[in-house]
Design an enzyme around this catalytic site. Structure first.
Site, mmCIF file in Angstrom:
data_model
loop_
_atom_site.group_PDB
_atom_site.id
_atom_site.type_symbol
_atom_site.label_atom_id
_atom_site.label_comp_id
_atom_site.label_asym_id
_atom_site.label_seq_id
_atom_site.Cartn_x
_atom_site.Cartn_y
_atom_site.Cartn_z
ATOM 1 N N ARG A 68 0.202 -8.809 13.914
ATOM 2 C CA ARG A 68 -0.415 -7.822 13.011
ATOM 3 C C ARG A 68 -1.331 -8.513 11.997
ATOM 4 N NH1 ARG A 68 4.476 -5.105 10.562
ATOM 5 N NH2 ARG A 68 3.071 -3.626 9.587
ATOM 6 N N ARG B 122 11.773 -1.805 10.652
ATOM 7 C CA ARG B 122 10.767 -1.396 11.641
ATOM 8 C C ARG B 122 10.678 -2.437 12.749
ATOM 9 N NH1 ARG B 122 5.378 0.113 8.342
ATOM 10 N NH2 ARG B 122 4.493 -0.896 10.155
ATOM 11 N N ARG C 16 -9.111 1.034 9.522
ATOM 12 C CA ARG C 16 -8.637 -0.315 9.831
ATOM 13 C C ARG C 16 -9.655 -1.095 10.647
ATOM 14 N NH1 ARG C 16 -2.767 0.638 9.462
ATOM 15 N NH2 ARG C 16 -1.607 -1.278 9.801
ATOM 16 N N ARG D 255 11.698 -5.937 4.461
ATOM 17 C CA ARG D 255 11.417 -4.512 4.226
ATOM 18 C C ARG D 255 12.360 -3.623 5.034
ATOM 19 N NH1 ARG D 255 5.391 -2.253 4.785
ATOM 20 N NH2 ARG D 255 5.536 -2.733 7.003
ATOM 21 N N LYS E 12 0.826 -1.216 0.000
ATOM 22 C CA LYS E 12 0.000 0.000 0.000
ATOM 23 C C LYS E 12 0.860 1.266 0.000
ATOM 24 C CE LYS E 12 -2.107 -0.872 3.930
ATOM 25 N NZ LYS E 12 -1.428 -2.110 4.356
#
Ligand code: AMP
Length: 215
Positions: A169, A158, A86, A125, A11
């Site tokens: 998550r 992160r 969300r 990532r 996203k």
């Protein structure tokens, strides 16, 4: 527009490309919250523990944040909501807020990616500490290890992209965010995008889907 999809769906990457193309501003609640935590602002102090655990920050904190953000001048050209809403209550608050501002959503892009691909993407990532650019250790590696290609800033992983938090998550996504797909399908504004492939392939699928939406 809203960009919907599990963590790691791409996203943020696609929102940044759409931002360049259409001049609509990317609003990433995750980025806003991470900055608030780094600054140790009152919002950051309230949000920090939730983010670390991979849990959702309470709805009222987020909806207040969005209500303020959407009324800033740079949103007049349009906005891409990345990471918001969300939960169903957040989506209902957004509907009410947009009605108050005499605005409406042009569309909701739901980016779909199988679980195995998500885990691969999140684990590799990396984010630039300085400019926020994203890259991936395997799929989009920087020229120099640990250094951002765009600005030379330091790349970091992160905290919530580490394995234990990723699982949490994804559970949160399935339970609280996935129902939004049906919520927006019922409103007739959902566009489903296959999120597997290269950044360019997904970008072109999104552009095709946007062809059917007034931009
Ligand atoms: P993201 O960068 O979108 O993956 O968001 C990182 C973290 O910020 C999430 O795991 C949540 O803890 C928090 N967060 C971001 N957006 C929201 C939201 N709309 N509602 C609640 N928590 C959020």
């Amino acid at each position: 527009m809203v960009l919907l999809g599990p963590p790691g769906a791409g996203k943020g990457t696609q929102a940044k490309l759409l931002e360049q193309e259409f001049g609509a501003v990317q609003i990433s609640t995750g980025d806003i919250l991470r900055k608030a935590v780094a600054d140790q602002s009152p919002l950051g102090k309230q949000a920090e523990d939730y983010i670390k655990r991979g849990a959702l920050v309470p709805d009222d904190l987020i909806t207040n944040l969005i209500a303020e953000r959407l009324q800033q001048a740079d949103c007049a050209q349009g906005f891409l909501l990345d990471g918001f809403p969300r939960t169903i209550p957040q989506a209902e608050s957004l509907d009410a807020l947009l009605m108050k501002l005499a605005l409406s959503l042009n569309g909701v892009l739901s980016v779909q990616v199988p679980r195995a691909v998500i885990i691969e993407r999140l684990a590799g990532r990396r984010t630039c500490k300085n400019c926020g650019a994203l890259c991936h250790t395997v799929f989009d590696p920087p020229k120099q290890d640990g250094v951002c290609d765009r600005c030379g800033g330091e790349l970091f992983q992160r905290e919530d992209d580490k394995e234990e938090t990723i699982a949490n998550r994804l559970t949160v996504y399935d339970g609280q965010t996935a129902p939004l797909v049906d919520y927006y399908r019922r409103q007739g504004i959902l566009r489903e995008i296959d999120g597997v492939g290269s950044i360019e392939e997904i970008r072109s699928r999104i552009k095709k889907a946007l062809g059917g939406i007034a931009t």
